[in-house]
Design a protein around this motif. Structure first.
Motif, PDB file in Angstrom:
ATOM      1  N   ASP A 199       0.817  -1.226   0.000  1.00 44.55           N
ATOM      2  CA  ASP A 199       0.000   0.000   0.000  1.00 44.55           C
ATOM      3  C   ASP A 199       0.850   1.275   0.000  1.00 44.55           C
ATOM      4  OD1 ASP A 199       0.811   0.784   2.600  1.00 44.55           O
ATOM      5  OD2 ASP A 199      -0.759  -0.373   3.555  1.00 44.55           O
ATOM      6  N   SER A 200       2.175   1.145   0.115  1.00 51.51           N
ATOM      7  CA  SER A 200       3.015   2.349   0.136  1.00 51.51           C
ATOM      8  C   SER A 200       3.072   2.972  -1.252  1.00 51.51           C
ATOM      9  CB  SER A 200       4.435   1.990   0.590  1.00 51.51           C
ATOM     10  OG  SER A 200       5.269   3.122   0.419  1.00 51.51           O
ATOM     11  N   GLU A 201       2.848   4.272  -1.284  1.00 50.97           N
ATOM     12  CA  GLU A 201       2.968   4.957  -2.582  1.00 50.97           C
ATOM     13  C   GLU A 201       4.384   5.475  -2.791  1.00 50.97           C
ATOM     14  OE1 GLU A 201      -0.170   7.663  -3.415  1.00 50.97           O
ATOM     15  OE2 GLU A 201      -1.613   6.000  -3.383  1.00 50.97           O
ATOM     16  N   LYS A 202       5.254   5.216  -1.815  1.00 59.07           N
ATOM     17  CA  LYS A 202       6.624   5.758  -1.921  1.00 59.07           C
ATOM     18  C   LYS A 202       7.603   4.614  -2.147  1.00 59.07           C
ATOM     19  CE  LYS A 202       5.506   9.273   1.540  1.00 59.07           C
ATOM     20  NZ  LYS A 202       4.698   8.531   2.546  1.00 59.07           N
ATOM     21  N   LEU A 203       7.306   3.760  -3.095  1.00 58.09           N
ATOM     22  CA  LEU A 203       8.150   2.569  -3.238  1.00 58.09           C
ATOM     23  C   LEU A 203       9.563   2.910  -3.706  1.00 58.09           C
ATOM     24  CD1 LEU A 203       5.690  -0.167  -4.557  1.00 58.09           C
ATOM     25  CD2 LEU A 203       6.608   0.139  -2.257  1.00 58.09           C
ATOM     26  N   GLU A 204       9.710   3.970  -4.482  1.00 57.77           N
ATOM     27  CA  GLU A 204      11.066   4.334  -4.924  1.00 57.77           C
ATOM     28  C   GLU A 204      11.878   4.818  -3.712  1.00 57.77           C
ATOM     29  OE1 GLU A 204      12.513   3.603  -7.685  1.00 57.77           O
ATOM     30  OE2 GLU A 204      14.377   4.631  -7.097  1.00 57.77           O
ATOM     31  N   GLU A 205      11.215   5.659  -2.896  1.00 56.43           N
ATOM     32  CA  GLU A 205      11.886   6.147  -1.671  1.00 56.43           C
ATOM     33  C   GLU A 205      12.201   4.965  -0.738  1.00 56.43           C
ATOM     34  OE1 GLU A 205      10.749   9.246   1.731  1.00 56.43           O
ATOM     35  OE2 GLU A 205       9.660   9.561  -0.130  1.00 56.43           O
ATOM     36  N   TRP A 249       7.169   0.548   5.844  1.00 55.55           N
ATOM     37  CA  TRP A 249       6.688   1.471   4.804  1.00 55.55           C
ATOM     38  C   TRP A 249       5.238   1.137   4.527  1.00 55.55           C
ATOM     39  CZ3 TRP A 249       9.616   5.438   2.631  1.00 55.55           C
ATOM     40  CH2 TRP A 249      10.947   5.475   3.058  1.00 55.55           C
ATOM     41  N   THR A 250       4.361   2.092   4.840  1.00 54.83           N
ATOM     42  CA  THR A 250       2.925   1.920   4.591  1.00 54.83           C
ATOM     43  C   THR A 250       2.293   3.298   4.487  1.00 54.83           C
ATOM     44  OG1 THR A 250       0.853   1.035   5.441  1.00 54.83           O
ATOM     45  CG2 THR A 250       2.440   1.733   7.099  1.00 54.83           C
ATOM     46  N   ASP A 251       1.211   3.406   3.714  1.00 54.83           N
ATOM     47  CA  ASP A 251       0.460   4.658   3.683  1.00 54.83           C
ATOM     48  C   ASP A 251      -0.795   4.570   4.534  1.00 54.83           C
ATOM     49  OD1 ASP A 251       2.325   5.823   2.167  1.00 54.83           O
ATOM     50  OD2 ASP A 251       1.115   6.085   0.368  1.00 54.83           O
ATOM     51  N   ASN A 252      -0.935   3.468   5.262  1.00 53.66           N
ATOM     52  CA  ASN A 252      -2.111   3.259   6.103  1.00 53.66           C
ATOM     53  C   ASN A 252      -1.739   3.635   7.543  1.00 53.66           C
ATOM     54  OD1 ASN A 252      -3.922   2.018   7.898  1.00 53.66           O
ATOM     55  ND2 ASN A 252      -4.498   0.481   6.373  1.00 53.66           N
ATOM     56  N   ASN A 305       8.164   4.947   7.401  1.00 55.17           N
ATOM     57  CA  ASN A 305       8.338   5.706   6.158  1.00 55.17           C
ATOM     58  C   ASN A 305       9.659   6.477   6.115  1.00 55.17           C
ATOM     59  OD1 ASN A 305       5.978   4.646   5.231  1.00 55.17           O
ATOM     60  ND2 ASN A 305       4.724   6.363   5.921  1.00 55.17           N
TER      61      ASN A 305
END
Ligand code: NAD
Length: 494
Positions: free
Chosen positions: A276-282, A431-434, A453
């Motif tokens: 669910d992380s939208e920052k996979l590159e980071e 790393w999660t956006d939740n 994150n």
């Protein structure tokens, strides 16, 4: 930082080193020395004294005398503060020299070492200088005819045993709070990273620290470290290093004066990436730097990547590309992102883990070899091993090198179970956006620090300490004062 200045400093001759006892630079009583080998190219840089029990006993007795005379402990807090501030200023003024000296000795890339070593040490010393006159005792809530006072006192003589990966940063985590509250200290650096710590402690005397308050004994762990840990007159032993040695120190304490022993030990950091992380590159960049900076010789390294199955192949491809693009080599080149392993012994240990991985038939997707053997130095390629089962030694043992294991998971519960399936519990990352999941993970993972994150970089305002077999006690923050103080109560009939 300027490459020319680094290149000038890297060629400076380093004179044979001395012990620092009672403010004087002296040889060991037995005259024995150990060679200082540079991990950059295997060359001999200098020698350090191999101190034995006679030297350690001298350093401890000098520290005890300085404490009892109150040379430092009884100075007004404002006076101690000024000396520590001046010391921090001198460390900063000599930062490049200290950083280059340290890198020549331990192999960390200078792009990391400059900030992580002298600048971080100066910030730590300054933090404890600022805090030292904000420590108060308590008045208990007693009946009116008595007064109950709780005093906070320095313990007396602190022994500190330091590893080689970040000698100045970790040295300052012990010396800073110990000295700030008036203790005297005997410090033993690692035999493979003594030079910059000796120099940093010499600067303390230039700053006005009274003689005998901070003493440095160099030499091997088995001789010098053991003598310090077995001393009958050290009140508290503060250690950072391996669990293997940590266990011995507890035995030495039991065999001697039951000194309090604080252990900051190793880790096997789970670094967890949810789909669910939208920052996979980071996240990919953080995973790569979290295991490969300082060639993986970082206690909080994220050495176990746990990645959600749906994104495993895409994410592993990203980290593989980043790892292969890393500039590995001369740690004194400002462009280098990953330097050397600290010693030839450590190189052999890391390579033997990689050989074991190969013999277990695991899937090494990049790296897996010694690098730059023609340099004479101790380098290993950034190595990623995919689909590592929890039973594998690579999942369980701290390699302390540039080797990342990757294990897939499907659900949050499985990620938590895998993260906690370790005897060690120092650091982790999620790393999660939740937001709710982030809080659930922080609560569920049994490590001293959980990064969310981001990975690494926690500053001196928060404590660092291990859970499970990663140790006890806290470095950094005001909590570190607890290690170096005793509580004493007074019960006064009015
Ligand atoms: P190590 O345990 O081999 O050595 C650490 C220190 O202990 C050295 O000064 C060494 O000379 C001394 N020593 C060795 N044997 C001794 C003995 N018998 N008696 C007394 N002293 C002895 O560790 P290392 O290889 O220098 O450092 C790597 C380890 O340190 C890793 O496990 C790493 O995770 C850990 N570490 C932990 C933290 C933390 O904050 N938790 C930070 C950095 C490193």
């Amino acid at each position: 930082m300027d490459q020319c200045a680094i290149d000038t400093l890297r060629h400076e001759a380093i004179s044979p080193q001395s012990l620092l006892i009672d403010g004087r630079n002296i040889p060991s009583v037995n005259g024995e020395t150990l060679a200082v080998i540079s991990p950059i190219d295997g060359s001999v840089l200098s020698t350090i004294p191999q101190a034995d029990t006679a030297d350690v006993d001298l350093a401890v007795s000098v520290a005890r005398k300085s404490f009892e005379k109150g040379l430092w402990a009884k100075q007004a807090p404002a006076a101690r503060k000024n000396v520590l501030y001046k010391w921090a200023d001198l460390i900063e003024a000599n930062a490049l020299e200290l950083a280059v000296l340290g890198v020549r000795d331990n192999g960390t890339e200078i792009s990391m070492a400059y900030k992580a070593e002298p600048l971080s040490a100066a910030a730590t010393i300054r933090y404890y200088a600022e805090a030292l006159d904000k420590v108060y005792g308590d008045i208990a809530n007693t009946p009116g005819d008595v007064l109950g006072l709780v005093h906070t006192e320095p313990v007396g003589v602190v022994g500190a045993i330091i590893p080689w990966n970040f000698p100045l940063m970790i040295g300052a985590w012990k010396i800073g709070p110990a000295l700030a509250l008036g203790n005297s200290v005997v410090l033993k650096p690692s035999e493979t990273a003594s030079l910059s710590l000796i120099k940093m402690c010499q600067l303390a005397h230039e700053a006005g620290l009274p003689e005998g308050v901070l003493n440095v004994v160099t030499g091997s762990g088995a001789v010098t470290g053991k003598a310090l840990a077995q001393s009958m007159d050290v009140d508290v032993l503060a250690f950072t290093g391996s669990g293997f040695v940590g266990r011995k120190l507890l035995e030495y304490s039991a065999q001697s004066n039951l000194k309090r022993v604080y252990l900051e030990l190793g880790g096997k950091g789970p670094h967890i990436v949810f789909a669910d992380s939208e920052k996979l590159e980071e996240a990919a960049r953080a995973v790569v730097s979290g295991i490969f900076r300082n060639a993986g010789q970082v206690c909080v390294a994220g050495s176990r990547l746990l990645v959600q199955k749906d994104i495993q192949s895409e994410f592993v491809q990203r980290i593989r590309e980043l790892a292969e693009a890393m500039k590995l080599g001369d740690p004194l080149d400002l462009k280098t992102q990953m330097g050397a392993l600290n010693s030839s012994d450590h190189l052999s240990k890391v390579l033997s883990y990689i050989e074991r991985t190969k013999s277990e038939g695991l899937e090494i997707i990049t790296g897996g070899n010694q690098a730059l053997p023609q340099s004479g130095g101790f380098y290993v390629e950034p190595t990623i091993v995919n689909n590592v089962a929890p039973q594998s030694s690579l999942f369980r043992d701290e390699v302390f090198g540039p080797v990342l294991s990757v294990t897939p998971f499907e659900s949050e519960e499985e990620a938590i179970a895998l993260a906690n399936d370790s005897d060690l519990g120092l650091a982790s990352g999620v790393w999660t956006d939740n937001l709710s999941r982030a809080h659930r993970m922080v609560a569920a993972i049994r490590t001293g620090v959980v990064h969310v994150n981001t990975y690494g970089g926690a500053d001196g305002t928060v404590p660092l300490g291990g859970h499970k077999q990663s140790g006890n006690g806290q470095d950094k923050s005001l909590l570190a004062f607890d290690k170096f103080t005793n509580k004493k109560t007074a019960w006064i009939k009015l």
